[in-house]
Scaffold this motif. Sequence first.
Motif, PDB file in Angstrom:
ATOM      1  N   ALA A  58      35.827  50.576  37.763  1.00  0.00           N
ATOM      2  CA  ALA A  58      36.884  49.617  38.130  1.00  0.00           C
ATOM      3  C   ALA A  58      37.514  49.996  39.467  1.00  0.00           C
ATOM      4  N   MET A  59      37.856  51.271  39.609  1.00  0.00           N
ATOM      5  CA  MET A  59      38.555  51.708  40.818  1.00  0.00           C
ATOM      6  C   MET A  59      37.677  51.615  42.065  1.00  0.00           C
ATOM      7  N   ASN A  60      36.394  51.785  41.866  1.00  0.00           N
ATOM      8  CA  ASN A  60      35.487  51.684  43.012  1.00  0.00           C
ATOM      9  C   ASN A  60      35.456  50.245  43.553  1.00  0.00           C
ATOM     10  N   ILE A  61      35.493  49.276  42.640  1.00  0.00           N
ATOM     11  CA  ILE A  61      35.540  47.866  43.070  1.00  0.00           C
ATOM     12  C   ILE A  61      36.901  47.587  43.733  1.00  0.00           C
ATOM     13  N   PHE A  62      37.944  48.097  43.099  1.00  0.00           N
ATOM     14  CA  PHE A  62      39.297  47.937  43.643  1.00  0.00           C
ATOM     15  C   PHE A  62      39.329  48.394  45.110  1.00  0.00           C
ATOM     16  N   LYS A  63      38.786  49.604  45.331  1.00  0.00           N
ATOM     17  CA  LYS A  63      38.826  50.161  46.686  1.00  0.00           C
ATOM     18  C   LYS A  63      37.936  49.388  47.656  1.00  0.00           C
ATOM     19  N   TYR A  64      36.826  48.885  47.157  1.00  0.00           N
ATOM     20  CA  TYR A  64      35.938  48.087  48.015  1.00  0.00           C
ATOM     21  C   TYR A  64      36.677  46.829  48.481  1.00  0.00           C
ATOM     22  N   LEU A  65      37.377  46.176  47.565  1.00  0.00           N
ATOM     23  CA  LEU A  65      38.098  44.955  47.934  1.00  0.00           C
ATOM     24  C   LEU A  65      39.218  45.262  48.931  1.00  0.00           C
ATOM     25  N   VAL A  66      39.913  46.357  48.700  1.00  0.00           N
ATOM     26  CA  VAL A  66      40.985  46.756  49.640  1.00  0.00           C
ATOM     27  C   VAL A  66      40.384  46.983  51.025  1.00  0.00           C
ATOM     28  N   GLU A  67      39.258  47.671  51.041  1.00  0.00           N
ATOM     29  CA  GLU A  67      38.582  47.955  52.312  1.00  0.00           C
ATOM     30  C   GLU A  67      38.162  46.669  53.028  1.00  0.00           C
ATOM     31  N   GLN A  68      37.867  45.650  52.227  1.00  0.00           N
ATOM     32  CA  GLN A  68      37.459  44.357  52.794  1.00  0.00           C
ATOM     33  C   GLN A  68      38.661  43.475  53.127  1.00  0.00           C
ATOM     34  N   GLY A  69      39.842  44.041  52.982  1.00  0.00           N
ATOM     35  CA  GLY A  69      41.048  43.268  53.328  1.00  0.00           C
ATOM     36  C   GLY A  69      41.455  42.260  52.273  1.00  0.00           C
ATOM     37  N   VAL A  70      40.990  42.459  51.041  1.00  0.00           N
ATOM     38  CA  VAL A  70      41.324  41.522  49.962  1.00  0.00           C
ATOM     39  C   VAL A  70      42.511  42.062  49.172  1.00  0.00           C
ATOM     40  N   LYS A  71      43.447  41.178  48.859  1.00  0.00           N
ATOM     41  CA  LYS A  71      44.574  41.577  48.005  1.00  0.00           C
ATOM     42  C   LYS A  71      44.088  41.508  46.557  1.00  0.00           C
ATOM     43  N   VAL A  72      44.028  42.657  45.910  1.00  0.00           N
ATOM     44  CA  VAL A  72      43.588  42.703  44.503  1.00  0.00           C
ATOM     45  C   VAL A  72      44.675  42.112  43.628  1.00  0.00           C
ATOM     46  N   SER A  73      44.253  41.272  42.672  1.00  0.00           N
ATOM     47  CA  SER A  73      45.254  40.776  41.737  1.00  0.00           C
ATOM     48  C   SER A  73      44.763  41.033  40.315  1.00  0.00           C
ATOM     49  N   LEU A  74      45.432  41.977  39.662  1.00  0.00           N
ATOM     50  CA  LEU A  74      44.986  42.426  38.344  1.00  0.00           C
ATOM     51  C   LEU A  74      45.287  41.388  37.269  1.00  0.00           C
ATOM     52  N   LYS A  75      44.361  41.286  36.315  1.00  0.00           N
ATOM     53  CA  LYS A  75      44.521  40.306  35.229  1.00  0.00           C
ATOM     54  C   LYS A  75      44.821  41.039  33.917  1.00  0.00           C
ATOM     55  N   GLU A  76      45.115  40.245  32.906  1.00  0.00           N
ATOM     56  CA  GLU A  76      45.430  40.816  31.594  1.00  0.00           C
ATOM     57  C   GLU A  76      44.188  41.449  30.959  1.00  0.00           C
ATOM     58  N   ILE A  77      44.389  42.599  30.338  1.00  0.00           N
ATOM     59  CA  ILE A  77      43.287  43.243  29.605  1.00  0.00           C
ATOM     60  C   ILE A  77      43.491  42.929  28.128  1.00  0.00           C
ATOM     61  N   LYS A  78      42.522  42.216  27.524  1.00  0.00           N
ATOM     62  CA  LYS A  78      42.712  41.817  26.116  1.00  0.00           C
ATOM     63  C   LYS A  78      42.568  43.024  25.185  1.00  0.00           C
ATOM     64  N   ALA A  79      43.092  42.866  23.988  1.00  0.00           N
ATOM     65  CA  ALA A  79      42.998  43.949  22.995  1.00  0.00           C
ATOM     66  C   ALA A  79      41.551  44.072  22.525  1.00  0.00           C
ATOM     67  N   PRO A  80      41.049  45.295  22.419  1.00  0.00           N
ATOM     68  CA  PRO A  80      39.668  45.451  21.945  1.00  0.00           C
ATOM     69  C   PRO A  80      39.596  45.408  20.423  1.00  0.00           C
ATOM     70  N   LYS A  81      38.390  45.272  19.916  1.00  0.00           N
ATOM     71  CA  LYS A  81      38.151  45.409  18.475  1.00  0.00           C
ATOM     72  C   LYS A  81      38.569  46.830  18.090  1.00  0.00           C
TER      73      LYS A  81
END
Length: 176
Positions: free
Chosen positions: A54-77
Amino acid sequence: MINKDVAAMLNDQITHEFYAGYLYLSMAAQAEDMNLPGFANWFYVQHQEEHTHAMNIFKYLVEQGVKVSLKEIKAPKVSWENPVEMAKDALKHEEMVTTLFNKIMDVAHSNKDYASISFMNWYIDEQVEEEAGAKEVIQKFERAENRAALLFIDAELAKRVFTPVLPVKATPVQLA
Ligand code: OFO
């Protein structure tokens, strides 16, 4: 420059990766409850890996000048009957993640977003390993005919250690 559709899909993928980590943590809790600490360890390692994914994608988007917008994480089984059922759910989940990456790749290809294609190649390869790992665990537990065999497998799974392969420093262990 990153394609905006690819950026949006990768943004959502961050949540999918965190959800995967959350699901594996839930599986670890179930394994602990079954008195299978080795199997729990296997899931704790999965959980840590997903955080780095997850964090690697986060950092890639930041590097590309994209504002990351986190979404809700649903409850797992939270409950499984036995180790095989749990490992099968892990495989099903990984197959779903593979499908998601394939879809993002399709969009990246049609938009000639070569940087994102290059970035995602690691994930495509990783998914092959993720699926193979889950299949191996299913087979191990399917072969276990009694509690002694189960404990033998559990001891094997206890040996797994988290080895960071991505340049992401902030693993849950380091943050603790
Ligand atoms: Fe991120 O690889 Fe599993 O889901």
